[in-house]
Write an enzyme that holds these catalytic residues in place. Structure first.
Site, short mmCIF file in Angstrom:
data_model
loop_
_atom_site.label_atom_id
_atom_site.label_comp_id
_atom_site.label_asym_id
_atom_site.label_seq_id
_atom_site.Cartn_x
_atom_site.Cartn_y
_atom_site.Cartn_z
CG ASP A 160 -2.35 0.36 0.87
OD1 ASP A 160 -2.50 1.22 -0.01
OD2 ASP A 160 -3.29 -0.16 1.49
CG ASP A 196 -9.40 2.09 -1.33
OD1 ASP A 196 -8.39 2.03 -2.06
OD2 ASP A 196 -9.36 1.93 -0.10
C1 GLA Z 1 -6.01 1.13 1.24
C2 GLA Z 1 -6.12 0.15 0.08
C3 GLA Z 1 -7.25 -0.83 0.37
C4 GLA Z 1 -6.97 -1.57 1.66
C5 GLA Z 1 -6.78 -0.58 2.81
C6 GLA Z 1 -6.30 -1.26 4.06
O1 GLA Z 1 -7.13 1.96 1.32
O2 GLA Z 1 -6.33 0.83 -1.12
O3 GLA Z 1 -7.38 -1.75 -0.70
O4 GLA Z 1 -5.83 -2.37 1.51
O5 GLA Z 1 -5.85 0.42 2.46
O6 GLA Z 1 -6.11 -0.35 5.12
#
Ligand code: GLA
Length: 380
Positions: free
Chosen positions: A126, A183
């Site tokens: 991430d 996301d």
């Molecule tokens: C980010 C990523 C998500 C997930 C969260 C976990 O937002 O884009 O896919 O992995 O972190 O905290």
């Protein structure tokens, strides 16, 4: 690691977020096998954020949460492997993960070694709490180097959401897939938005470095961490068809222990999966009256397939039912070629021999049709 097809699997985040533990993971591993997901190609079981303790050990190694994973991660990996599945885990290029657990910045080699010792096959990486003085490409190169030298073949899933012009540098970093959008949430607006964001990235999608449009929300029906309004069956079908034809990794995000028949119908559609997993992995392209988005919400995506067939997806991303048309000429099948298409619609299995140069289809709002087209002699 060289990855020749979009990775497929299941990830904990969309539904469970921090509510993960050994029992959930083992039950989900069982479900992947028992529900036919592994057989359909979903091979990675990925534990996302929130799996570790909040501190490292005296040798600066990550520690699995004692409460959630009392037997440790090697135990989990062994169980997952015993099912014929592959094991994925999560960390972050910054000082902390997005949920506030220890990140891998400055600990890349220690963490890669730890993951190799666990028996990890996939790392989602991430981009939260990124140190501002270090550019993103270096952060991913650090872990890319560490993984390539950790003694285990580990797929590298970069997750920088397309920030900082990721598309321009991601292929330099050893990544096998990269998040090209923000996301996802479990609602039509999010699916629509991710598709629109994705339009300009097609030329960057390639074998061994796939554009990741984020995990699927099919089957969430408004439940779980990113569950919002949920989507209709038709909207989930459109979502899955889009991700498939655009060569995105197919990573399931619903609770696979409790899938409805409708959810299984979508996630286990082998003909649609075959479009996604096609060996030649060609870049999809848009045809039609509006090949680039303006205010038009009709999209005709085409992808040339390894055996000479064409995948053709017609998508009505708008709010009203509409007639979507495409021409054989735009597919390289003009009248002079003496060829036409035998279409099979992959959700209904209906077949149709195309008789006219222009094909017109009525498609309802938020709906799609996805075809495999065989090029045949035009004797009509
Ligand atoms: C980010 C990523 C998500 C997930 C969260 C976990 O937002 O884009 O896919 O992995 O972190 O905290």
């Amino acid at each position: 690691m060289i990855k020749l097809k979009p990775p497929m699997g299941w990830n904990t985040w969309n539904t469970f977020a921090e509510k993960i533990d050994e029992k959930l993971i083992m039950e989900s591993a069982d479900a992947m096998v028992e529900n036919g997901l592994l057989e359909a190609g979903y091979e990675y079981l990925v534990i996302d954020d929130c799996w570790s303790e909040h501190h490292r050990d005296e040798k600066n190694r990550l520690i699995a949460s004692k409460e959630k994973f009392p037997h440790g991660m090697k135990y989990i990996a062994d169980y997952i492997h015993s099912k014929g599945l592959l094991f994925g885990i999560y960390s972050c290029a910054g000082n902390m993960t997005c949920a506030g657990f220890p990140g891998s910045f400055e600990y890349e080699y220690i963490d890669a070694k730890t993951f190799a010792e666990y028996g990890v096959d996939f790392l989602k990486y991430d981009y939260c709490y990124k140190p501002i003085e270090t550019p993103g490409h270096l952060l991913y190169k650090r872990m890319g180097n560490a993984l390539a030298n950790c003694g285990r073949d580990i797929l590298f899933n970069a997750c920088s959401w397309g920030y900082d012009d990721t598309e321009n540098w991601i292929k330099t970093t050893n990544s096998n897939m990269w998040r090209s959008t923000g996301d996802i949430s479990d609602c039509w607006a999010s699916i629509h938005n991710i598709h629109t964001q994705q339009l300009r990235f097609q030329a960057f999608n390639s074998i061994n470095c796939f554009n990741d449009m984020d995990m699927l929300v099919v089957g969430m029906n408004g439940n779980g961490h990113v569950g919002l309004t949920g989507c209709s069956f038709e909207e989930y079908k459109t979502h899955f068809s889009l991700w498939a034809i655009l060569n995105s990794p197919l990573i399931i995000g619903c609770d696979i222990r409790n899938m409805s028949d409708d959810t299984k119908k979508i996630l286990l559609n082998k003909s649609v999966i075959a479009i996604n997993q096609d060996k030649s992995c060609r870049q999809p392209f848009l045809i039609g009256a509006h090949p680039w988005p303006d205010d038009n919400e009709d999209y005709v995506w085409v992808k040339m397939l390894e055996n000479g067939d064409l995948a053709i997806g017609i998508f009505n991303m708008g709010e009203t039912d509409t007639n979507i048309k495409f021409s054989l000429f735009d597919l390289g099948l003009g009248r002079v070629t003496g060829k036409t298409l035998l279409l099979t619609e992959l959700w209904t299995n209906e077949t149709e021999l195309i008789k006219n140069e222009v094909v017109m289809k009525n498609v309802k709002a938020h709906n799609c049709k996805i075809y495999r087209g065989k090029i045949v002699d035009n004797n009509v």
